[in-house]
Design a protein around this motif. Structure first.
Motif, mmCIF file in Angstrom:
data_model
loop_
_atom_site.group_PDB
_atom_site.id
_atom_site.type_symbol
_atom_site.label_atom_id
_atom_site.label_comp_id
_atom_site.label_asym_id
_atom_site.label_seq_id
_atom_site.Cartn_x
_atom_site.Cartn_y
_atom_site.Cartn_z
ATOM 1 N N GLU A 44 0.831 -1.198 0.000
ATOM 2 C CA GLU A 44 0.000 0.000 0.000
ATOM 3 C C GLU A 44 0.873 1.259 0.000
ATOM 4 O O GLU A 44 2.019 1.242 0.438
ATOM 5 C CB GLU A 44 -0.918 0.002 1.224
ATOM 6 N N ARG A 45 0.281 2.330 -0.496
ATOM 7 C CA ARG A 45 0.975 3.614 -0.458
ATOM 8 C C ARG A 45 1.101 4.065 0.991
ATOM 9 O O ARG A 45 0.129 4.016 1.747
ATOM 10 C CB ARG A 45 0.204 4.647 -1.276
ATOM 11 N N GLU A 46 2.291 4.521 1.365
ATOM 12 C CA GLU A 46 2.518 4.930 2.748
ATOM 13 C C GLU A 46 3.083 6.343 2.812
ATOM 14 O O GLU A 46 3.820 6.775 1.922
ATOM 15 C CB GLU A 46 3.485 3.967 3.453
ATOM 16 N N GLY A 47 2.739 7.044 3.867
ATOM 17 C CA GLY A 47 3.257 8.385 4.081
ATOM 18 C C GLY A 47 4.693 8.339 4.559
ATOM 19 O O GLY A 47 5.039 7.541 5.428
ATOM 20 N N VAL A 48 5.520 9.199 3.989
ATOM 21 C CA VAL A 48 6.937 9.277 4.340
ATOM 22 C C VAL A 48 7.213 10.548 5.148
ATOM 23 O O VAL A 48 7.863 10.502 6.184
ATOM 24 C CB VAL A 48 7.796 9.266 3.061
ATOM 25 N N SER A 49 6.674 11.667 4.654
ATOM 26 C CA SER A 49 6.939 12.943 5.305
ATOM 27 C C SER A 49 5.860 13.926 4.898
ATOM 28 O O SER A 49 5.209 13.756 3.856
ATOM 29 C CB SER A 49 8.311 13.480 4.874
ATOM 30 N N CYS A 50 5.673 14.960 5.710
ATOM 31 C CA CYS A 50 4.776 16.046 5.314
ATOM 32 C C CYS A 50 5.244 17.360 5.914
ATOM 33 O O CYS A 50 5.982 17.372 6.920
ATOM 34 C CB CYS A 50 3.326 15.753 5.693
ATOM 35 N N LEU A 51 4.864 18.457 5.245
ATOM 36 C CA LEU A 51 5.201 19.798 5.701
ATOM 37 C C LEU A 51 3.925 20.624 5.715
ATOM 38 O O LEU A 51 3.155 20.608 4.746
ATOM 39 C CB LEU A 51 6.170 20.500 4.745
ATOM 40 N N SER A 52 3.720 21.364 6.783
ATOM 41 C CA SER A 52 2.565 22.248 6.834
ATOM 42 C C SER A 52 2.827 23.489 5.985
ATOM 43 O O SER A 52 3.981 23.820 5.679
ATOM 44 C CB SER A 52 2.273 22.654 8.281
ATOM 45 N N ALA A 61 7.627 9.516 8.905
ATOM 46 C CA ALA A 61 7.396 8.133 9.296
ATOM 47 C C ALA A 61 8.592 7.642 10.118
ATOM 48 O O ALA A 61 9.731 8.070 9.889
ATOM 49 C CB ALA A 61 7.225 7.264 8.054
ATOM 50 N N ASP A 62 8.335 6.758 11.052
ATOM 51 C CA ASP A 62 9.414 6.250 11.906
ATOM 52 C C ASP A 62 10.536 5.615 11.084
ATOM 53 O O ASP A 62 11.711 5.704 11.452
ATOM 54 C CB ASP A 62 8.863 5.214 12.889
ATOM 55 N N SER A 63 10.178 5.008 9.966
ATOM 56 C CA SER A 63 11.152 4.287 9.151
ATOM 57 C C SER A 63 12.171 5.207 8.478
ATOM 58 O O SER A 63 13.221 4.742 8.021
ATOM 59 C CB SER A 63 10.447 3.457 8.089
ATOM 60 N N VAL A 64 11.869 6.523 8.420
ATOM 61 C CA VAL A 64 12.771 7.444 7.730
ATOM 62 C C VAL A 64 13.301 8.552 8.641
ATOM 63 O O VAL A 64 14.124 9.363 8.202
ATOM 64 C CB VAL A 64 12.110 8.072 6.486
ATOM 65 N N LYS A 65 12.855 8.596 9.863
ATOM 66 C CA LYS A 65 13.317 9.643 10.784
ATOM 67 C C LYS A 65 14.824 9.615 10.933
ATOM 68 O O LYS A 65 15.421 8.558 11.097
ATOM 69 C CB LYS A 65 12.649 9.469 12.152
ATOM 70 N N GLY A 66 15.417 10.805 10.859
ATOM 71 C CA GLY A 66 16.870 10.913 10.973
ATOM 72 C C GLY A 66 17.599 10.690 9.668
ATOM 73 O O GLY A 66 18.803 10.948 9.584
ATOM 74 N N ARG A 67 16.890 10.224 8.640
ATOM 75 C CA ARG A 67 17.519 9.981 7.335
ATOM 76 C C ARG A 67 16.951 10.885 6.248
ATOM 77 O O ARG A 67 17.673 11.274 5.331
ATOM 78 C CB ARG A 67 17.340 8.521 6.913
ATOM 79 N N PHE A 68 15.665 11.193 6.307
ATOM 80 C CA PHE A 68 14.996 12.002 5.283
ATOM 81 C C PHE A 68 14.681 13.374 5.851
ATOM 82 O O PHE A 68 14.324 13.505 7.027
ATOM 83 C CB PHE A 68 13.696 11.343 4.833
#
Length: 125
Positions: A44-52, A61-68
């Motif tokens: 499924e499509r998953e959220g990676v990051s967002c900006l207000s 997303a926890d899977s990309v924190k500190g890397r993206f």
């Protein structure tokens, strides 16, 4: 006509970096919350990051924190996703999306109504 165009996807080795771009036309990106999403084959499509759109709020997303890292360049009506320390499990088609909401953003795909066509990121040796 509101349009988003992603670019920057490529084949990269594990541990490498890429910067994805999302350029908007037909509207001003800084009035919209922007999300980055990805979809791997069979998943499924998953959220990676967002900006207000205001306040500079970001979420990852926890899977990309500190890397993206997601960022905006309002003068170019463009948002970016800097991806470092890439892993094979980051392989997917990456999409950006926009929603006309201020101060907050969301990692849920259903919250967004304008989408780009996607760009392929492949992490492999």
């Amino acid at each position: 006509q509101l349009q988003l165009v992603e670019s920057g996807g490529n084949l990269v080795q594990p541990g490498g970096s890429l910067r994805l771009s999302c350029a908007a036309s037909g509207f001003t990106l800084n009035a919209y919350a922007i999300g980055w999403f990805r979809q791997a084959p069979g998943k499924e499509r998953e959220g990676v990051s967002c900006l207000s759109s205001r306040g500079g709020s970001t979420n990852y997303a926890d899977s990309v924190k500190g890397r993206f890292t997601a960022s905006r360049e309002n003068a170019k009506n463009t948002v970016y996703l800097q991806m470092n320390s890439l892993k094979p499990e980051d392989t997917a088609v990456y999409y950006c999306a926009a929603m006309p909401i201020q101060w907050v953003c969301a990692l849920s795909p259903g919250s967004y109504d304008t989408w780009g066509q996607g760009t392929q990121v492949t992490v492999s040796s």
